[in-house]
Design an enzyme around this catalytic site. Structure first.
Site, PDB file in Angstrom:
ATOM      1  N   ARG A  61       4.589  -7.795   3.048  1.00 57.49           N
ATOM      2  CA  ARG A  61       5.339  -6.692   3.643  1.00 57.49           C
ATOM      3  C   ARG A  61       5.602  -5.598   2.602  1.00 57.49           C
ATOM      4  O   ARG A  61       5.565  -4.404   2.918  1.00 57.49           O
ATOM      5  CB  ARG A  61       6.656  -7.216   4.218  1.00 57.49           C
ATOM      6  CG  ARG A  61       7.526  -6.174   4.888  1.00 57.49           C
ATOM      7  CD  ARG A  61       6.995  -5.672   6.196  1.00 57.49           C
ATOM      8  NE  ARG A  61       6.801  -6.724   7.185  1.00 57.49           N
ATOM      9  CZ  ARG A  61       6.401  -6.497   8.439  1.00 57.49           C
ATOM     10  NH1 ARG A  61       6.161  -5.255   8.839  1.00 57.49           N
ATOM     11  NH2 ARG A  61       6.229  -7.500   9.280  1.00 57.49           N
ATOM     12  N   HIS A 106       2.352  -3.776   2.220  1.00 58.33           N
ATOM     13  CA  HIS A 106       2.143  -2.988   3.432  1.00 58.33           C
ATOM     14  C   HIS A 106       2.960  -1.700   3.389  1.00 58.33           C
ATOM     15  O   HIS A 106       2.510  -0.642   3.826  1.00 58.33           O
ATOM     16  CB  HIS A 106       2.527  -3.831   4.653  1.00 58.33           C
ATOM     17  CG  HIS A 106       2.370  -3.119   5.956  1.00 58.33           C
ATOM     18  ND1 HIS A 106       3.439  -2.626   6.672  1.00 58.33           N
ATOM     19  CD2 HIS A 106       1.263  -2.820   6.693  1.00 58.33           C
ATOM     20  CE1 HIS A 106       3.015  -2.058   7.782  1.00 58.33           C
ATOM     21  NE2 HIS A 106       1.697  -2.161   7.825  1.00 58.33           N
TER      22      HIS A 106
END
Length: 209
Positions: free
Chosen positions: A40, A43
């Site tokens: 995450r 990302h």
């Protein structure tokens, strides 16, 4: 890429992004509970350095999940961190997100004491019973939290310590690494609000499953 080939479904964009990240990182040392957090972060930043610099205290993810499920209140060091957190998802756990750095009372007390607003805001959050701490910008907030722990005034369930910058950021994270607390951090100068928020968002997804 032509306009007709652009992916418009947000869930599909995320799925494809995760596939790309998994493929480009390849084998890694993170376990099944840690990797969703690191992925995450990547990302959010498109920065693969975090696949090597992100560090977890043993059991930190499990401690975070337990704290979230118990409704532990969260303190963040800036309104930028607050803006990036999925607050409806946090509210579903019975928790709430707090940030005091812009409070007028905090500013007045900080000026009178000759300290930063981040230090005074951290003291207020601890006094108000916050158990999860998101520090994405201010090394002084992280140093202050560690001081409050050493003096027995704070007992965090989780410290997300990812301050960014050139003065004190790297040093504060190294101090967190040596603290024995349940932490998630990233070594070096890189960090920031978006990363702190991304970490909590990833942990909330894990806590909801």
């Amino acid at each position: 890429m032509s306009a007709s080939a652009v992916i418009l479904d947000p869930l599909e964009i995320e799925r494809r992004s995760f596939e790309i990240i998994d493929a480009e990182v390849g084998p890694h040392a993170y376990d099944a509970s840690q990797w969703p957090v690191v992925r995450r972060i990547i990302h959010t930043t498109a920065d693969f350095d975090f696949a090597g610099t992100t560090c977890f205290a043993p059991g930190a993810v499990a401690a975070a999940v337990a704290a979230l499920r118990s409704g532990a209140p969260v303190l963040c060091d800036t309104n930028m961190v607050m803006a990036g957190v999925n607050k409806p998802r946090l509210a579903a756990f019975g928790s709430a997100l707090h940030c005091h750095v812009a409070d007028a009372e905090v500013a007045t007390k900080a000026s009178a004491a000759g300290v930063t607003r981040s230090i005074m805001a951290t003291r207020k959050g601890v006094a108000d019973g916050c158990r999860i701490f998101l520090i994405g910008n201010a090394p002084t907030a992280l140093f202050e939290l560690l001081d409050l722990v050493r003096t027995g005034q704070a007992a965090p369930a989780l410290v997300v310590g990812v301050p960014v910058g050139f003065v004190g950021a790297e040093e504060s994270k190294e101090a967190l690494l040596a603290s024995g607390l349940p932490y998630i951090t990233c070594r070096g100068r890189k960090g920031g609000s978006a990363i702190a928020a991304a970490i909590l968002n990833a942990l909330m997804i894990l806590a909801a499953t």
